[in-house]
Design a protein around this motif. Structure first.
Motif, mmCIF file in Angstrom:
data_model
loop_
_atom_site.group_PDB
_atom_site.id
_atom_site.type_symbol
_atom_site.label_atom_id
_atom_site.label_comp_id
_atom_site.label_asym_id
_atom_site.label_seq_id
_atom_site.Cartn_x
_atom_site.Cartn_y
_atom_site.Cartn_z
ATOM 1 N N MET A 1 -7.467 27.360 -14.896
ATOM 2 C CA MET A 1 -6.461 26.399 -14.514
ATOM 3 C C MET A 1 -6.399 25.286 -15.556
ATOM 4 O O MET A 1 -7.423 24.846 -16.056
ATOM 5 C CB MET A 1 -6.757 25.808 -13.147
ATOM 6 N N SER A 2 -5.205 24.824 -15.804
ATOM 7 C CA SER A 2 -5.037 23.772 -16.794
ATOM 8 C C SER A 2 -4.947 22.407 -16.131
ATOM 9 O O SER A 2 -4.515 22.274 -14.991
ATOM 10 C CB SER A 2 -3.785 24.040 -17.621
ATOM 11 N N ARG A 3 -5.346 21.429 -16.888
ATOM 12 C CA ARG A 3 -5.268 20.043 -16.439
ATOM 13 C C ARG A 3 -4.311 19.339 -17.385
ATOM 14 O O ARG A 3 -4.444 19.431 -18.598
ATOM 15 C CB ARG A 3 -6.652 19.414 -16.513
ATOM 16 N N ARG A 4 -3.337 18.632 -16.813
ATOM 17 C CA ARG A 4 -2.336 17.960 -17.628
ATOM 18 C C ARG A 4 -2.200 16.522 -17.163
ATOM 19 O O ARG A 4 -2.160 16.238 -15.962
ATOM 20 C CB ARG A 4 -0.996 18.695 -17.482
ATOM 21 N N LEU A 5 -2.113 15.608 -18.137
ATOM 22 C CA LEU A 5 -1.974 14.186 -17.849
ATOM 23 C C LEU A 5 -0.518 13.785 -18.013
ATOM 24 O O LEU A 5 0.146 14.208 -18.950
ATOM 25 C CB LEU A 5 -2.843 13.360 -18.794
ATOM 26 N N ILE A 6 -0.037 12.948 -17.102
ATOM 27 C CA ILE A 6 1.334 12.450 -17.143
ATOM 28 C C ILE A 6 1.279 10.934 -17.253
ATOM 29 O O ILE A 6 0.589 10.274 -16.469
ATOM 30 C CB ILE A 6 2.114 12.879 -15.885
ATOM 31 N N ASN A 7 2.010 10.409 -18.209
ATOM 32 C CA ASN A 7 2.078 8.963 -18.407
ATOM 33 C C ASN A 7 3.485 8.483 -18.121
ATOM 34 O O ASN A 7 4.458 9.188 -18.373
ATOM 35 C CB ASN A 7 1.671 8.598 -19.837
ATOM 36 N N SER A 8 3.592 7.267 -17.623
ATOM 37 C CA SER A 8 4.902 6.704 -17.290
ATOM 38 C C SER A 8 5.485 5.876 -18.421
ATOM 39 O O SER A 8 6.641 5.480 -18.360
ATOM 40 C CB SER A 8 4.788 5.828 -16.042
ATOM 41 N N GLY A 9 4.679 5.572 -19.423
ATOM 42 C CA GLY A 9 5.112 4.663 -20.463
ATOM 43 C C GLY A 9 4.653 3.245 -20.212
ATOM 44 O O GLY A 9 4.870 2.362 -21.026
ATOM 45 N N SER A 10 4.010 3.028 -19.089
ATOM 46 C CA SER A 10 3.480 1.699 -18.777
ATOM 47 C C SER A 10 2.333 1.368 -19.727
ATOM 48 O O SER A 10 1.437 2.193 -19.933
ATOM 49 C CB SER A 10 2.961 1.675 -17.336
ATOM 50 N N PRO A 11 2.317 0.161 -20.286
ATOM 51 C CA PRO A 11 1.192 -0.214 -21.146
ATOM 52 C C PRO A 11 -0.127 -0.312 -20.381
ATOM 53 O O PRO A 11 -1.195 -0.216 -20.976
ATOM 54 C CB PRO A 11 1.609 -1.584 -21.706
ATOM 55 N N PHE A 12 -0.052 -0.467 -19.060
ATOM 56 C CA PHE A 12 -1.263 -0.594 -18.256
ATOM 57 C C PHE A 12 -2.121 0.669 -18.299
ATOM 58 O O PHE A 12 -3.336 0.597 -18.209
ATOM 59 C CB PHE A 12 -0.925 -0.929 -16.802
ATOM 60 N N GLU A 13 -1.487 1.830 -18.442
ATOM 61 C CA GLU A 13 -2.245 3.084 -18.443
ATOM 62 C C GLU A 13 -3.233 3.138 -19.596
ATOM 63 O O GLU A 13 -4.409 3.460 -19.405
ATOM 64 C CB GLU A 13 -1.284 4.267 -18.449
ATOM 65 N N ALA A 14 -2.777 2.809 -20.798
ATOM 66 C CA ALA A 14 -3.672 2.807 -21.954
ATOM 67 C C ALA A 14 -4.688 1.667 -21.859
ATOM 68 O O ALA A 14 -5.865 1.848 -22.188
ATOM 69 C CB ALA A 14 -2.867 2.692 -23.244
ATOM 70 N N GLN A 15 -4.247 0.510 -21.393
ATOM 71 C CA GLN A 15 -5.133 -0.659 -21.318
ATOM 72 C C GLN A 15 -6.278 -0.443 -20.341
ATOM 73 O O GLN A 15 -7.391 -0.907 -20.573
ATOM 74 C CB GLN A 15 -4.338 -1.902 -20.913
ATOM 75 N N MET A 16 -6.003 0.253 -19.237
ATOM 76 C CA MET A 16 -7.029 0.426 -18.206
ATOM 77 C C MET A 16 -7.645 1.814 -18.201
ATOM 78 O O MET A 16 -8.587 2.062 -17.462
ATOM 79 C CB MET A 16 -6.435 0.118 -16.831
ATOM 80 N N GLY A 17 -7.099 2.744 -18.998
ATOM 81 C CA GLY A 17 -7.694 4.072 -19.090
ATOM 82 C C GLY A 17 -7.422 4.957 -17.890
ATOM 83 O O GLY A 17 -8.340 5.492 -17.287
ATOM 84 N N TYR A 18 -6.153 5.086 -17.514
ATOM 85 C CA TYR A 18 -5.799 5.998 -16.434
ATOM 86 C C TYR A 18 -4.468 6.654 -16.749
ATOM 87 O O TYR A 18 -3.780 6.266 -17.690
ATOM 88 C CB TYR A 18 -5.746 5.278 -15.072
ATOM 89 N N ARG A 20 -0.691 8.033 -15.000
ATOM 90 C CA ARG A 20 0.175 7.896 -13.828
ATOM 91 C C ARG A 20 -0.085 9.050 -12.871
ATOM 92 O O ARG A 20 -0.121 8.889 -11.665
ATOM 93 C CB ARG A 20 1.650 7.875 -14.259
ATOM 94 N N ALA A 21 -0.257 10.247 -13.452
ATOM 95 C CA ALA A 21 -0.539 11.411 -12.614
ATOM 96 C C ALA A 21 -1.390 12.404 -13.388
ATOM 97 O O ALA A 21 -1.367 12.432 -14.619
ATOM 98 C CB ALA A 21 0.764 12.075 -12.167
ATOM 99 N N VAL A 22 -2.112 13.208 -12.639
ATOM 100 C CA VAL A 22 -2.882 14.308 -13.200
ATOM 101 C C VAL A 22 -2.474 15.561 -12.441
ATOM 102 O O VAL A 22 -2.464 15.571 -11.206
ATOM 103 C CB VAL A 22 -4.401 14.071 -13.067
ATOM 104 N N VAL A 23 -2.126 16.594 -13.204
ATOM 105 C CA VAL A 23 -1.808 17.899 -12.620
ATOM 106 C C VAL A 23 -3.018 18.788 -12.860
ATOM 107 O O VAL A 23 -3.482 18.929 -13.991
ATOM 108 C CB VAL A 23 -0.555 18.521 -13.284
ATOM 109 N N ASP A 24 -3.512 19.373 -11.786
ATOM 110 C CA ASP A 24 -4.661 20.281 -11.881
ATOM 111 C C ASP A 24 -4.337 21.496 -11.032
ATOM 112 O O ASP A 24 -4.412 21.429 -9.797
ATOM 113 C CB ASP A 24 -5.924 19.582 -11.395
ATOM 114 N N GLY A 25 -3.907 22.568 -11.681
ATOM 115 C CA GLY A 25 -3.477 23.756 -10.948
ATOM 116 C C GLY A 25 -2.236 23.442 -10.135
ATOM 117 O O GLY A 25 -1.259 22.918 -10.661
ATOM 118 N N ASP A 26 -2.286 23.718 -8.838
ATOM 119 C CA ASP A 26 -1.158 23.449 -7.937
ATOM 120 C C ASP A 26 -1.135 22.002 -7.447
ATOM 121 O O ASP A 26 -0.189 21.610 -6.776
ATOM 122 C CB ASP A 26 -1.234 24.358 -6.701
#
Length: 127
Positions: A1-18, A20-26
């Motif tokens: 199964m693949s794991r994929r990271l989704i970012n919203s473009g918010s600068p907060f994601e990079a600043q805080m290390g998270y 917006r969403a993580v897809v893991d399989g289904d």
């Protein structure tokens, strides 16, 4: 199964290390999402509008993950003041009224005093 990271473009994601969403399989895990309009980097002072914008932000993440609100099985609402929750109900009912995922509302402080609601969802895309 693949794991994929989704970012919203918010600068907060990079600043805080998270992400917006993580897809893991289904499964799609959408992180706590506030009412920031990331195109303008503005935040309405109105809790109902923040709830509606949070849902628009979540909808965009779900779409990028190949999911829809119909795939949401769990939702958490976090508000600094439980007294504000009822004002959010129309926006929540519009999105989740027919879907009716398992849901819990928490009263807790948020990262910024101007934030009045944060919403996180878990979705499972049916193959």
């Amino acid at each position: 199964m693949s794991r994929r990271l989704i970012n919203s473009g918010s600068p907060f994601e990079a600043q805080m290390g998270y992400s917006r969403a993580v897809v893991d399989g289904d499964w799609v895990f959408v992180s706590g999402t506030t009412g920031y309009d990331y195109e303008t980097m503005t935040l309405s002072p109105d809790v109902a509008e923040q709830a509606a914008q949070s849902l628009r932000n979540i909808g965009a993440a779900l779409s990028e993950a190949g999911a829809t609100f119909a795939d949401v099985v769990r939702v958490h609402y976090i508000l600094p003041s439980a007294d504000d929750f009822e004002a959010c109900w129309p926006a929540l009912q519009e999105v989740f009224g027919e879907i009716r995922p398992a849901a819990t509302m928490f009263e807790a402080g948020l990262a910024n005093r101007d934030m009045k609601i944060e919403i996180e969802v878990t979705a499972r895309v049916q193959s």
